[in-house]
Each structure stands twice: as structure tokens, then as C-alpha cells.
Write an enzyme that holds these catalytic residues in place. Structure first.
Site, PDB file in Angstrom:
ATOM      1  N   GLY A 240       0.867  -1.087  -0.089  1.00  0.00           N
ATOM      2  CA  GLY A 240      -0.090   0.138   0.039  1.00  0.00           C
ATOM      3  C   GLY A 240       0.889   1.057  -0.009  1.00  0.00           C
ATOM      4  N   GLU A 275       3.591  -6.746   2.303  1.00  0.00           N
ATOM      5  CA  GLU A 275       3.428  -7.069   0.986  1.00  0.00           C
ATOM      6  C   GLU A 275       3.612  -6.013  -0.043  1.00  0.00           C
ATOM      7  OE1 GLU A 275      -0.558  -8.633   0.891  1.00  0.00           O
ATOM      8  OE2 GLU A 275      -0.032 -10.302   2.214  1.00  0.00           O
ATOM      9  N   PRO A 276       4.885  -5.142   0.073  1.00  0.00           N
ATOM     10  CA  PRO A 276       4.925  -4.214  -0.845  1.00  0.00           C
ATOM     11  C   PRO A 276       5.089  -4.551  -2.252  1.00  0.00           C
ATOM     12  CG  PRO A 276       7.134  -4.604   0.254  1.00  0.00           C
ATOM     13  CD  PRO A 276       6.043  -5.491   0.823  1.00  0.00           C
ATOM     14  N   ARG A 278       4.149  -1.608  -5.403  1.00  0.00           N
ATOM     15  CA  ARG A 278       4.281  -0.484  -6.048  1.00  0.00           C
ATOM     16  C   ARG A 278       5.846   0.328  -5.481  1.00  0.00           C
ATOM     17  NH1 ARG A 278       0.258   2.672  -8.199  1.00  0.00           N
ATOM     18  NH2 ARG A 278      -0.958   1.652  -6.552  1.00  0.00           N
ATOM     19  N   TYR A 318      -6.818   5.046 -14.360  1.00  0.00           N
ATOM     20  CA  TYR A 318      -7.009   5.682 -13.061  1.00  0.00           C
ATOM     21  C   TYR A 318      -6.796   7.332 -13.216  1.00  0.00           C
ATOM     22  CZ  TYR A 318      -5.442   1.083 -11.878  1.00  0.00           C
ATOM     23  OH  TYR A 318      -5.311  -0.247 -11.691  1.00  0.00           O
ATOM     24  N   CYS A 345      -6.944   3.035 -31.259  1.00  0.00           N
ATOM     25  CA  CYS A 345      -8.070   3.566 -31.692  1.00  0.00           C
ATOM     26  C   CYS A 345      -8.955   3.602 -30.566  1.00  0.00           C
ATOM     27  CB  CYS A 345      -8.624   2.629 -32.668  1.00  0.00           C
ATOM     28  SG  CYS A 345      -7.546   2.800 -34.046  1.00  0.00           S
ATOM     29  N   GLU A 346      -8.727   4.497 -29.453  1.00  0.00           N
ATOM     30  CA  GLU A 346      -9.745   4.924 -28.377  1.00  0.00           C
ATOM     31  C   GLU A 346      -9.508   6.316 -27.861  1.00  0.00           C
ATOM     32  OE1 GLU A 346     -11.775   2.768 -26.297  1.00  0.00           O
ATOM     33  OE2 GLU A 346     -11.113   0.937 -27.085  1.00  0.00           O
ATOM     34  N   TYR A 374       2.602  -2.044 -12.147  1.00  0.00           N
ATOM     35  CA  TYR A 374       1.486  -1.950 -12.736  1.00  0.00           C
ATOM     36  C   TYR A 374       1.662  -1.398 -14.043  1.00  0.00           C
ATOM     37  CZ  TYR A 374       0.143  -2.850  -7.963  1.00  0.00           C
ATOM     38  OH  TYR A 374       0.094  -3.494  -6.681  1.00  0.00           O
TER      39      TYR A 374
END
Ligand code: LLP
Length: 416
Positions: A240, A275-276, A278, A318, A345-346, A374
Site C-alpha cells: 500500500g 507485501e509491498p 509499488r 486511473y 483507436c480509443e 502495474y
């Protein structure tokens, strides 16, 4: 190593390696990671625990590349996994199965059997039916399963709603209010060792307060469970800790956070686990890409690059911010305000919006910063785009640790 990126003679380097050198051989788009930046952060976690019994379990979902897993395994890391596939990766990379914890709300029977056979450290269970299933499968295989219930401590976190997990309304964990009953009922399961408590309240937290609040709730629960005769030996507080994606943003220091955690726990005979994901790998990685075109539509300026949302989904999913850095710095060129977009194409395919940035031109290389977590793991083959190559750098040395996918890779396993 605070930041592995630096300009030397106006050329962006990661550790000692110039990024244009990598682009020449590995091509673009390409993920590049600094081994020393990752190790430095792992050691910051590990050392800050001091004499406190502990295990740092890297969260594989942040970046599951074999070379990174092997690097962390060699440094003594355990692993937090959420699927059979992640367990396979950890084992393939030489990770120690006895320091693997298995989280996740939807473990299948096949995944549980695979993990039982490999005798991982523990299962972090998120429902009573899962406890029931693990017990039954352990009985069938003649194994015992160490388990912790993943507690939902109902703590609010000021993070993006998609990555906040610790509130009662979220699908994760079991509500702390009713969890003692869950442990009581699980006594009936003869093949389970109920030795832990765990939680994970959210990701990209820029304050450690909510984490410490969750810790206090869990410590009180440990006392209550021990009083009922449960031999609780470990507490896992999940991952986190955030990273400063935007200039000026402040993230808690790893060592301060762990020191504060230890000072609350001392002397209880508990092994602490974290549990790191990031905070170990985000700042260590970049996505290197090349500018294809520039164009203007009305008032809007566009920089079109060869990486897209299929390579780095975080901005689209995000509204995440990643700094965009020119590989060759030339102050005479001035700056522009532009959207940095990819070929997909978005309309939602963008890497930055209305960004004040270097006046880059077609052919220039740009680095999308802090893309180590990520990034590649969320990439896809959308628009039939082969996934990027990955490179690992250590000091002056570097090597390609994942080949860029080929067109043949795109159709592997398909039949007409
Ligand atoms: N443990 C569990 C049980 C988790 O669910 C997670 C992340 C972690 C550990 C690692 O958390 P970290 O230290 O990385 O914050 N894709 C999103 C992040 C999703 C996080 C999911 N769970 C993003 O790109 O921001």
C-alpha cells in the site's frame, strides 16, 4: 539510490546507461528497470525491521517479470501471489516456496491444490467458503494448510476509489466485526492451522496513518484471538505504501513507516509481514518510447508516440500521472502543452493530458517515468499490438530480459 534517472551531458540515463543506447538495440516501446533501485528499496524495508522477526513478501502483481522476481529472491524476499500463474512465475524464478503467501478473493480449487502441493507459507482467506474448500483439499492431499483470515478493518484511505480496498463496502476480506466467529467456526477444520491475521487496505497511500490505524485494529484482534486459544504467530499488513508520481508529491519513507510499525508491535512474539509492490518497483522503471508524429486539432496539440494504453494502462484507467521526460534535453527548444497519445483507436488512449512538457519532435525518444509497477503486467495485445520488450540495468550493464513479442506470438495457440 533515491532516483535511478539522471541527465548526463543532457542525455537521460538510468543508472549508468544512456537510454538512447538501449533504444538502438532493444527498440521501442520498451520497459527499462534499475536493479539497484529495486534492491535499495527492498533493503530499506528489510533493514528497518531491525531485530523484529519479519518477512518482506514482494507483491508479484506489481511486476511479475522473472528477472525481477529472481533479483528479489536472491535478496531474500518472500512473495505475495494472487494466482496459480504467479506461483508458477515465482517458482520458475527460483523463489522460496516456503515464503509465499497466497491472497485473493477468488482462488480456484486447482490453484489451491497447486499451492498445497508446493507447500507455500500460507493462504490468506477471504471467505468462510474458501476456508472450507482449503480444508477439504488439504485433507484429500494429506497436507496441512497454514491460514490467516484477510480482515477488512473498515479503515478509510484517501486513494483512488479503484485501488482502495479496506472499507466494508469493498469485496475484499472479512469484516473485522464478525471475524472472531469465523476463526471459531474454522476450528472445526482439522487440516488448517489458524496462525495468522492479514489485511491490505489499499494502494498508493501517501500517508502511513491509515496503515497504522489498521495495524492497531489487527493487534487488538490478535489479543482477542490469543485469549480464545488461537496460536496467532504472524500479522501481515499487506502493501500500500505510495510513491510520488507528481512533482512535489510526498510519499512516506519506507524506513519511517516500518519503524513506526515495529514500535507498536514490539515484544508480542509476532512475526510481521508486509507485501509491498509499488513502493519496491514503481520508481525503478520507465517506459521508453519514440515520438511518431506531432499534430494540432483546433487548439489542442498532440504528441503521438509508439507506446499506447495497451502498454501502460494507468493513465487511462486511473487518470494516473506519469512524468514525461525527453531523452535528449535541449532547453533551446522550449516547452509545449500537449496530450501525449498512442496509436490505439480509443479516445481514452492517452499517456498524459494537457501536459506542460519539452517540445519533442518526431524521432525523439521520451521516457515515461515511474512505470515499474502495474505497467507491463497490465499490458495487453489490444489492437493486435505485440507487447513491449523489457530491459534490466545494473550499473553500466544491461540486458534484454524479455523479448518484444512477434506477430507469431500474437496468434500462438489459435486455430482457424
Ligand atoms: N497485497 C495485496 C493483497 C494487494 O491486493 C496488493 C495490491 C498489494 C499487496 C500490493 O500493494 P502495493 O504495495 O503495490 O500498493 N493497478 C493499480 C494497483 C492495484 C493494487 C492491487 N492490490 C495501480 O496501477 O495503481
Amino acid at each position: 539510490m533515491e532516483n535511478p534517472l539522471s541527465y548526463r551531458d543532457n542525455v537521460l540515463h538510468i543508472e549508468e546507461v544512456a537510454l538512447d543506447t538501449v533504444a538502438r538495440r532493444a527498440g521501442t516501446p520498451c520497459y527499462i528497470y534499475s536493479a539497484n533501485a529495486i534492491l535499495c528499496r527492498f533493503r530499506a524495508y528489510d533493514k528497518a525491521f531491525g531485530d523484529q522477526a519479519h518477512k518482506v513478501c514482494y507483491s508479484v502483481k506489481a511486476n511479475g517479470s522473472l528477472s525481477l522476481l529472481a533479483l528479489l529472491a536472491t535478496a531474500g524476499s518472500g512473495f505475495d501471489i494472487v494466482s496459480g500463474g504467479e506461483l508458477f512465475r515465482v517458482l520458475r524464478a527460483g523463489g522460496d516456496r516456503s515464503s509465499v503467501v497466497f491472497s485473493g478473493v477468488g482462488k480456484t480449487a486447482e490453484e489451491i491444490e497447486y499451492a498445497l502441493e508446493r507447500e507455500i507459507h500460507s493462504f490468506h482467506c477471504e471467505s468462510e467458503s474458501e476456508l472450507f474448500l482449503i480444508d477439504a483439499l488439504a485433507a484429500r492431499l494429506g497436507k496441512r494448510a497454514r491460514v490467516a483470515v484477510r480482515i477488512n478493518p473498515d479503515v478509510d484511505t484517501a486513494t483512488h476509489p479503484y485501488i482502495s480496498t479496506g472499507l466494508r463496502q469493498h469485496k475484499f476480506g472479512i469484516d473485522i466485526a464478525g471475524v472472531e466467529g469465523v476463526y471459531e467456526r474454522a476450528r472445526a477444520h482439522r487440516n488448517l492451522d489458524l496462525e495468522g491475521v492479514s489485511c491490505h487496505i489499499g494502494s498508493q497511500l501517501l500517508s502511513s496513518e491509515p496503515l497504522l490505524e489498521a495495524l492497531d485494529h489487527l493487534l487488538a484482534l490478535v489479543e482477542r484471538l490469543r485469549a480464545k486459544g488461537f496460536p496467532i504467530r504472524y500479522l501481515d499488513l499487506g502493501g500500500g505504501l505510495g510513491v510520488p508520481y507528481k512533482p512535489g508529491e510526498q510519499a512516506p519513507s519506507i524506513s519511517d513507516y516500518i519503524a513506526r510499525m515495529c514500535s507498536r508491535v514490539g515484544g508480542r512474539g509476532l512475526t510481521l509481514m508486509v507485501e509491498p509492490g509499488r513502493s519496491l518497483v514503481a520508481e525503478a522503471g520507465i517506459l521508453l518510447c519514440r515520438v511518431l508524429y506531432r499534430k494540432r486539432n483546433g487548439d489542442k496539440e498532440f504528441v503521438i508516440v509508439d507506446a499506447a494504453m495497451n502498454d501502460l494502462l494507468r493513465p487511462s484507467l486511473y487518470a494516473a500521472h506519469h512524468e514525461i521526460l525527453p531523452v535528449r534535453r535541449d532547453d533551446r527548444r522550449g516547452t509545449i502543452q500537449a496530450d501525449v497519445v498512442g496509436p490505439v483507436c480509443e479516445t481514452g488512449d492517452f499517456l498524459a493530458r494537457d501536459r506542460q512538457m519539452a517540445n519533442v519532435l518526431p524521432g525523439d525518444l521520451v521516457a515515461i517515468a515511474m512505470a515499474g509497477a502495474y505497467g507491463f503486467v497490465l499490458s495487453s495485445n489490444y489492437n493486435a499490438r505485440p507487447r513491449a520488450a523489457e530491459v534490466l540495468v545494473a550499473g553500466k550493464g544491461w540486458r534484454i530480459v524479455r523479448q518484444r513479442e512477434s506477430y507469431e506470438d500474437l496468434v500462438r495457440g489459435e486455430v482457424v
